[in-house]
Design a protein around this motif. Sequence first.
Motif, PDB file in Angstrom:
ATOM      1  N   ALA A 168      43.535  36.453  54.484  1.00 52.57           N
ATOM      2  CA  ALA A 168      43.245  36.691  53.562  1.00 52.57           C
ATOM      3  C   ALA A 168      42.667  37.453  53.027  1.00 52.57           C
ATOM      4  O   ALA A 168      42.051  37.487  51.326  1.00 52.57           O
ATOM      5  N   ALA A 169      41.612  37.385  54.283  1.00 58.69           N
ATOM      6  CA  ALA A 169      40.585  39.241  53.279  1.00 58.69           C
ATOM      7  C   ALA A 169      41.364  39.952  52.810  1.00 58.69           C
ATOM      8  O   ALA A 169      40.616  40.463  52.033  1.00 58.69           O
ATOM      9  N   GLN A 170      41.884  41.063  53.548  1.00 61.17           N
ATOM     10  CA  GLN A 170      42.750  41.858  54.272  1.00 61.17           C
ATOM     11  C   GLN A 170      43.725  41.402  52.396  1.00 61.17           C
ATOM     12  O   GLN A 170      43.623  42.268  51.488  1.00 61.17           O
ATOM     13  N   ILE A 171      44.069  40.847  52.021  1.00 58.28           N
ATOM     14  CA  ILE A 171      44.843  40.117  51.369  1.00 58.28           C
ATOM     15  C   ILE A 171      44.503  39.706  49.701  1.00 58.28           C
ATOM     16  O   ILE A 171      44.739  40.998  48.925  1.00 58.28           O
ATOM     17  N   LEU A 172      43.471  39.449  49.940  1.00 61.07           N
ATOM     18  CA  LEU A 172      42.037  38.913  48.227  1.00 61.07           C
ATOM     19  C   LEU A 172      41.564  39.992  48.114  1.00 61.07           C
ATOM     20  O   LEU A 172      41.466  40.736  47.104  1.00 61.07           O
ATOM     21  N   ALA A 173      41.770  41.518  49.394  1.00 57.61           N
ATOM     22  CA  ALA A 173      41.034  42.344  49.234  1.00 57.61           C
ATOM     23  C   ALA A 173      41.469  43.456  48.227  1.00 57.61           C
ATOM     24  O   ALA A 173      42.039  43.681  46.867  1.00 57.61           O
ATOM     25  N   GLU A 174      43.243  43.411  47.938  1.00 61.60           N
ATOM     26  CA  GLU A 174      44.182  44.239  47.969  1.00 61.60           C
ATOM     27  C   GLU A 174      44.585  43.601  46.540  1.00 61.60           C
ATOM     28  O   GLU A 174      44.915  44.564  45.533  1.00 61.60           O
ATOM     29  N   VAL A 175      44.498  42.235  46.776  1.00 67.30           N
ATOM     30  CA  VAL A 175      45.337  41.858  44.876  1.00 67.30           C
ATOM     31  C   VAL A 175      44.038  41.893  44.402  1.00 67.30           C
ATOM     32  O   VAL A 175      44.862  42.407  42.783  1.00 67.30           O
ATOM     33  N   SER A 176      42.516  42.019  44.271  1.00 69.10           N
ATOM     34  CA  SER A 176      41.934  41.940  43.162  1.00 69.10           C
ATOM     35  C   SER A 176      41.560  43.610  42.851  1.00 69.10           C
ATOM     36  O   SER A 176      41.207  43.191  41.593  1.00 69.10           O
ATOM     37  N   THR A 177      42.584  44.131  43.569  1.00 70.66           N
ATOM     38  CA  THR A 177      42.765  45.373  42.752  1.00 70.66           C
ATOM     39  C   THR A 177      43.439  45.665  41.394  1.00 70.66           C
ATOM     40  O   THR A 177      43.258  46.593  40.748  1.00 70.66           O
ATOM     41  N   ALA A 178      44.270  44.405  41.491  1.00 73.13           N
ATOM     42  CA  ALA A 178      44.926  43.977  40.392  1.00 73.13           C
ATOM     43  C   ALA A 178      44.953  43.032  39.398  1.00 73.13           C
ATOM     44  O   ALA A 178      45.902  43.380  38.632  1.00 73.13           O
ATOM     45  N   ALA A 179      44.527  42.128  40.053  1.00 75.67           N
ATOM     46  CA  ALA A 179      44.369  41.025  39.561  1.00 75.67           C
ATOM     47  C   ALA A 179      43.277  40.024  39.501  1.00 75.67           C
ATOM     48  O   ALA A 179      42.340  40.652  40.073  1.00 75.67           O
ATOM     49  N   ARG A 180      42.610  39.258  38.898  1.00 72.82           N
ATOM     50  CA  ARG A 180      41.671  38.451  39.095  1.00 72.82           C
ATOM     51  C   ARG A 180      41.939  38.110  40.112  1.00 72.82           C
ATOM     52  O   ARG A 180      42.570  36.509  40.244  1.00 72.82           O
ATOM     53  N   THR A 181      40.562  37.242  40.325  1.00 71.02           N
ATOM     54  CA  THR A 181      40.688  36.571  41.925  1.00 71.02           C
ATOM     55  C   THR A 181      39.752  35.792  41.743  1.00 71.02           C
ATOM     56  O   THR A 181      38.679  35.532  41.252  1.00 71.02           O
ATOM     57  N   THR A 182      40.045  34.209  42.318  1.00 74.86           N
ATOM     58  CA  THR A 182      38.999  33.718  42.841  1.00 74.86           C
ATOM     59  C   THR A 182      39.684  33.043  44.713  1.00 74.86           C
ATOM     60  O   THR A 182      40.836  32.771  44.836  1.00 74.86           O
ATOM     61  N   TRP A 183      38.488  33.076  45.360  1.00 69.48           N
ATOM     62  CA  TRP A 183      38.591  32.864  47.258  1.00 69.48           C
ATOM     63  C   TRP A 183      38.313  31.654  47.044  1.00 69.48           C
ATOM     64  O   TRP A 183      37.323  31.045  46.721  1.00 69.48           O
ATOM     65  N   VAL A 184      39.017  30.480  48.277  1.00 69.48           N
ATOM     66  CA  VAL A 184      38.709  29.680  48.290  1.00 69.48           C
ATOM     67  C   VAL A 184      38.480  29.111  49.609  1.00 69.48           C
ATOM     68  O   VAL A 184      40.463  29.486  50.398  1.00 69.48           O
ATOM     69  N   THR A 185      38.067  28.857  50.630  1.00 72.74           N
ATOM     70  CA  THR A 185      38.066  28.237  52.464  1.00 72.74           C
ATOM     71  C   THR A 185      37.921  27.285  52.331  1.00 72.74           C
ATOM     72  O   THR A 185      36.583  26.565  52.161  1.00 72.74           O
ATOM     73  N   ARG A 186      38.059  26.434  53.690  1.00 80.02           N
ATOM     74  CA  ARG A 186      37.944  25.382  54.180  1.00 80.02           C
ATOM     75  C   ARG A 186      36.698  25.034  54.158  1.00 80.02           C
ATOM     76  O   ARG A 186      35.474  24.043  54.489  1.00 80.02           O
ATOM     77  N   ARG A 187      36.026  26.416  55.240  1.00 82.59           N
ATOM     78  CA  ARG A 187      34.311  26.627  55.948  1.00 82.59           C
ATOM     79  C   ARG A 187      33.722  28.047  55.243  1.00 82.59           C
ATOM     80  O   ARG A 187      35.126  29.114  54.996  1.00 82.59           O
ATOM     81  N   PRO A 188      32.770  27.985  55.596  1.00 81.85           N
ATOM     82  CA  PRO A 188      32.209  29.206  54.756  1.00 81.85           C
ATOM     83  C   PRO A 188      32.631  30.967  56.102  1.00 81.85           C
ATOM     84  O   PRO A 188      32.900  30.266  56.286  1.00 81.85           O
ATOM     85  N   PRO A 189      33.400  31.715  55.520  1.00 78.46           N
ATOM     86  CA  PRO A 189      33.956  32.783  56.008  1.00 78.46           C
ATOM     87  C   PRO A 189      32.932  33.291  57.176  1.00 78.46           C
ATOM     88  O   PRO A 189      31.773  33.923  56.501  1.00 78.46           O
ATOM     89  N   ASP A 190      33.504  34.194  58.194  1.00 85.03           N
ATOM     90  CA  ASP A 190      32.884  34.760  59.629  1.00 85.03           C
ATOM     91  C   ASP A 190      32.618  35.507  59.321  1.00 85.03           C
ATOM     92  O   ASP A 190      33.584  36.640  59.498  1.00 85.03           O
TER      93      ASP A 190
END
Length: 367
Positions: free
Chosen positions: A199-221
């Motif tokens: 999720a973190a790697q894809i978020l970092a990648e997709v955010s270079t081409a699109a606006r993103t919102t990250w949603v997680t069940r618990r705070p990311p470590d």
Amino acid sequence: MIGPGNAPDSTHNDTCARIIPATLSDVNSVDIVAIGAGQAGLASAYYLQREGADFVVLDRQMAPGGAWQQVWRSVRLVSPPLYTRLPGLAWDLPFHHPPSGPEVSGYFADYEKHYALPIQRPVRVRSVSGDGRLLVRTDSGDWSARTVINATGTWDHPFVPSVPGMASFLGRQLHTASYDTPEEFAGQHVVVVGGGNSAAQILAEVSTAARTTWVTRRPPDLRGGPATEKDLVAVTDQVDERVRAGLPLRSVVSYTGIGRTDAVVAAEARGVMVAHPLFDRITPTGIAWNSGETLAADAILWCTGFRPALSHLAPLHLRGPAGGIVVDDTRVAADPRIFLVGYGPSASLISSHRAARHAVTYALSTA
């Protein structure tokens, strides 16, 4: 990222020697059936062949390469080839960087050809059952075997949680298993769901081409860097304890945390790596929380992981009261005819060949 790039060139279809014909008799008899020809299945086949075993490998893929043929383009192994090769055959590569998906699948194809492994594909195993000898039912005929070495991994079993309103969403929903490149989301608003490394790697990648919102069940470590060899050994030991106790498997990130790769660090600097709590429902135009907050979105990308692909073993009733399968060094306690390789502590290139060697040794010693 430990996990399987793109499909290799179609010429890989003819790189597997001694392919068994697709048209089979009603029931084919063999001593050992191995299911799956990813890293765990290939390692198992190597040791079976070395010991002169009577076996066949059944693989659902159209070509060699395992799940590495299907993952997104930017995926890399976490370790260079020196530490992640299959048994018996070194990587013939002119570099030392972590290999890409096409490089891994190409290596797998070369491996099959080099050892002329008896692999039949494409074959989808439907079920494994039987009180005496095991009956392996497939879409290309059935097999009778004394023992089954299961090496099906997780790629065929993507997990998406059930959320109210999912069917009403008018945008695009896809799982990690269907993701390819960030360019497909150019100019869109993408909700990335999941708190793992993928999720973190894809978020970092997709955010270079699109606006993103990250949603997680618990705070990311988020942690300092990629896992070290010592870290991976410690995780393997902890996972092994769980499978020996018959407990359900936990995600790798629950042990290791999220590694701060260069891409993740760059995304942090852009303010991208800010997680929001998991939404409560999905609307036709986006997501919503019970607090009343809503968010419009064009796509929801479920980076919510995978589960072991074991549904074909359901007739054997292998799961215990704790919800998991008790496994002692690859052997299933509930049915010693079944060996799980690439499951739990052996679910990586680094550890699968050791597990395969043990499974083959045990399987042949009980013949």
